[in-house]
Design a protein around this motif. Structure first.
Motif, mmCIF file in Angstrom:
data_model
loop_
_atom_site.group_PDB
_atom_site.id
_atom_site.type_symbol
_atom_site.label_atom_id
_atom_site.label_comp_id
_atom_site.label_asym_id
_atom_site.label_seq_id
_atom_site.Cartn_x
_atom_site.Cartn_y
_atom_site.Cartn_z
ATOM 1 N N THR A 64 -9.041 -52.087 -25.107
ATOM 2 C CA THR A 64 -7.625 -52.423 -25.152
ATOM 3 C C THR A 64 -7.385 -53.136 -26.467
ATOM 4 O O THR A 64 -8.052 -54.130 -26.763
ATOM 5 C CB THR A 64 -7.209 -53.314 -23.966
ATOM 6 N N ILE A 65 -6.451 -52.615 -27.240
ATOM 7 C CA ILE A 65 -6.139 -53.182 -28.542
ATOM 8 C C ILE A 65 -4.756 -53.813 -28.455
ATOM 9 O O ILE A 65 -3.792 -53.165 -28.040
ATOM 10 C CB ILE A 65 -6.185 -52.100 -29.637
ATOM 11 N N PHE A 66 -4.690 -55.070 -28.841
ATOM 12 C CA PHE A 66 -3.437 -55.814 -28.854
ATOM 13 C C PHE A 66 -3.001 -55.967 -30.308
ATOM 14 O O PHE A 66 -3.760 -56.489 -31.122
ATOM 15 C CB PHE A 66 -3.626 -57.193 -28.220
ATOM 16 N N LEU A 67 -1.810 -55.500 -30.618
ATOM 17 C CA LEU A 67 -1.256 -55.626 -31.965
ATOM 18 C C LEU A 67 -0.077 -56.591 -31.937
ATOM 19 O O LEU A 67 0.792 -56.475 -31.068
ATOM 20 C CB LEU A 67 -0.762 -54.274 -32.489
ATOM 21 N N ALA A 68 -0.040 -57.489 -32.902
ATOM 22 C CA ALA A 68 1.092 -58.408 -33.002
ATOM 23 C C ALA A 68 2.344 -57.669 -33.458
ATOM 24 O O ALA A 68 3.450 -58.022 -33.076
ATOM 25 C CB ALA A 68 0.759 -59.546 -33.959
ATOM 26 N N ASP A 69 2.156 -56.624 -34.267
ATOM 27 C CA ASP A 69 3.290 -55.882 -34.833
ATOM 28 C C ASP A 69 3.032 -54.388 -34.664
ATOM 29 O O ASP A 69 2.048 -53.859 -35.192
ATOM 30 C CB ASP A 69 3.444 -56.238 -36.310
ATOM 31 N N VAL A 70 3.901 -53.710 -33.946
ATOM 32 C CA VAL A 70 3.742 -52.274 -33.712
ATOM 33 C C VAL A 70 3.678 -51.490 -35.029
ATOM 34 O O VAL A 70 3.076 -50.415 -35.089
ATOM 35 C CB VAL A 70 4.860 -51.751 -32.780
ATOM 36 N N ASN A 71 4.237 -52.032 -36.089
ATOM 37 C CA ASN A 71 4.205 -51.363 -37.393
ATOM 38 C C ASN A 71 2.803 -51.332 -37.991
ATOM 39 O O ASN A 71 2.570 -50.634 -38.982
ATOM 40 C CB ASN A 71 5.191 -52.024 -38.361
ATOM 41 N N ASP A 72 1.858 -52.066 -37.419
ATOM 42 C CA ASP A 72 0.462 -52.052 -37.879
ATOM 43 C C ASP A 72 -0.378 -50.981 -37.180
ATOM 44 O O ASP A 72 -1.585 -50.891 -37.404
ATOM 45 C CB ASP A 72 -0.182 -53.427 -37.649
ATOM 46 N N PHE A 73 0.255 -50.166 -36.334
ATOM 47 C CA PHE A 73 -0.485 -49.170 -35.556
ATOM 48 C C PHE A 73 -1.275 -48.213 -36.455
ATOM 49 O O PHE A 73 -2.463 -47.956 -36.215
ATOM 50 C CB PHE A 73 0.483 -48.402 -34.652
ATOM 51 N N ALA A 74 -0.663 -47.684 -37.502
ATOM 52 C CA ALA A 74 -1.360 -46.740 -38.395
ATOM 53 C C ALA A 74 -2.509 -47.427 -39.122
ATOM 54 O O ALA A 74 -3.601 -46.848 -39.257
ATOM 55 C CB ALA A 74 -0.373 -46.131 -39.387
ATOM 56 N N ALA A 75 -2.311 -48.650 -39.588
ATOM 57 C CA ALA A 75 -3.367 -49.386 -40.292
ATOM 58 C C ALA A 75 -4.545 -49.655 -39.359
ATOM 59 O O ALA A 75 -5.711 -49.484 -39.733
ATOM 60 C CB ALA A 75 -2.812 -50.690 -40.853
ATOM 61 N N MET A 76 -4.248 -50.078 -38.117
ATOM 62 C CA MET A 76 -5.310 -50.303 -37.144
ATOM 63 C C MET A 76 -6.064 -49.008 -36.879
ATOM 64 O O MET A 76 -7.285 -48.984 -36.827
ATOM 65 C CB MET A 76 -4.702 -50.859 -35.847
ATOM 66 N N ASN A 77 -5.332 -47.896 -36.720
ATOM 67 C CA ASN A 77 -5.977 -46.611 -36.454
ATOM 68 C C ASN A 77 -6.875 -46.154 -37.598
ATOM 69 O O ASN A 77 -7.897 -45.506 -37.355
ATOM 70 C CB ASN A 77 -4.934 -45.539 -36.149
ATOM 71 N N ARG A 78 -6.532 -46.478 -38.841
ATOM 72 C CA ARG A 78 -7.412 -46.117 -39.968
ATOM 73 C C ARG A 78 -8.774 -46.789 -39.810
ATOM 74 O O ARG A 78 -9.823 -46.149 -39.981
ATOM 75 C CB ARG A 78 -6.775 -46.494 -41.307
ATOM 76 N N ALA A 79 -8.779 -48.065 -39.474
ATOM 77 C CA ALA A 79 -10.052 -48.775 -39.273
ATOM 78 C C ALA A 79 -10.775 -48.246 -38.046
ATOM 79 O O ALA A 79 -11.991 -48.025 -38.073
ATOM 80 C CB ALA A 79 -9.795 -50.274 -39.143
ATOM 81 N N TRP A 80 -10.037 -48.021 -36.970
ATOM 82 C CA TRP A 80 -10.638 -47.507 -35.733
ATOM 83 C C TRP A 80 -11.274 -46.140 -35.975
ATOM 84 O O TRP A 80 -12.413 -45.893 -35.584
ATOM 85 C CB TRP A 80 -9.576 -47.428 -34.636
ATOM 86 N N ASP A 81 -10.520 -45.234 -36.616
ATOM 87 C CA ASP A 81 -11.015 -43.874 -36.834
ATOM 88 C C ASP A 81 -12.255 -43.850 -37.722
ATOM 89 O O ASP A 81 -13.135 -43.001 -37.537
ATOM 90 C CB ASP A 81 -9.917 -42.991 -37.444
ATOM 91 N N ALA A 82 -12.351 -44.767 -38.672
ATOM 92 C CA ALA A 82 -13.538 -44.855 -39.527
ATOM 93 C C ALA A 82 -14.741 -45.401 -38.760
ATOM 94 O O ALA A 82 -15.889 -45.167 -39.146
ATOM 95 C CB ALA A 82 -13.245 -45.744 -40.737
ATOM 96 N N TRP A 83 -14.486 -46.106 -37.677
ATOM 97 C CA TRP A 83 -15.543 -46.789 -36.921
ATOM 98 C C TRP A 83 -16.018 -46.019 -35.697
ATOM 99 O O TRP A 83 -17.218 -45.949 -35.426
ATOM 100 C CB TRP A 83 -15.005 -48.158 -36.497
#
Length: 114
Positions: A64-83
């Motif tokens: 479960t990933i909690f984001l403070a700002d929904v606008n960070d979804f793509a940035a979070m996914n870049r790190a997730w997808d690389a990992w």
């Protein structure tokens, strides 16, 4: 029934293991960084916790990933997808939430097999 609490304090434990299942929540240490870097930092912590308990990210069952700002979804996914390991992705949910530390852009909770 054995419950192993790792680095337990008065208010929380760093991780808990029960029935060969590990429960852990990671928060970033690099508080001045953007969401992608904070996500990568938190995922590295998850790797370290899992390795210390004889597991790894391919054994994560749920995230479960909690984001403070929904606008960070793509940035979070870049790190997730690389990992994340292709073919071993866990069930995943991402929600926007007000996080307790205003510098946190992300918080990640996992459940993994040990």
């Amino acid at each position: 029934m054995t419950i192993k609490r790792i680095d337990a304090e008065a208010r929380w434990s760093d991780a808990v293991i029960h029935n060969q299942t590990l429960y852990y929540t990671g928060v970033p240490e690099n508080l001045e960084a953007d969401a992608e870097a904070q996500t990568a930092n938190t995922l590295a912590q998850i790797d370290a916790v899992l390795a210390k308990q004889g597991s790894d990210k391919t054994r994560i069952l749920d995230a479960t990933i909690f984001l403070a700002d929904v606008n960070d979804f793509a940035a979070m996914n870049r790190a997730w997808d690389a990992w994340v390991v292709a073919g071993h992705a866990p069930v995943r949910c991402t929600v926007q939430a007000t996080l307790m530390n205003p510098q946190y852009r992300v918080e990640i909770k996992i459940i993994a097999a040990v």
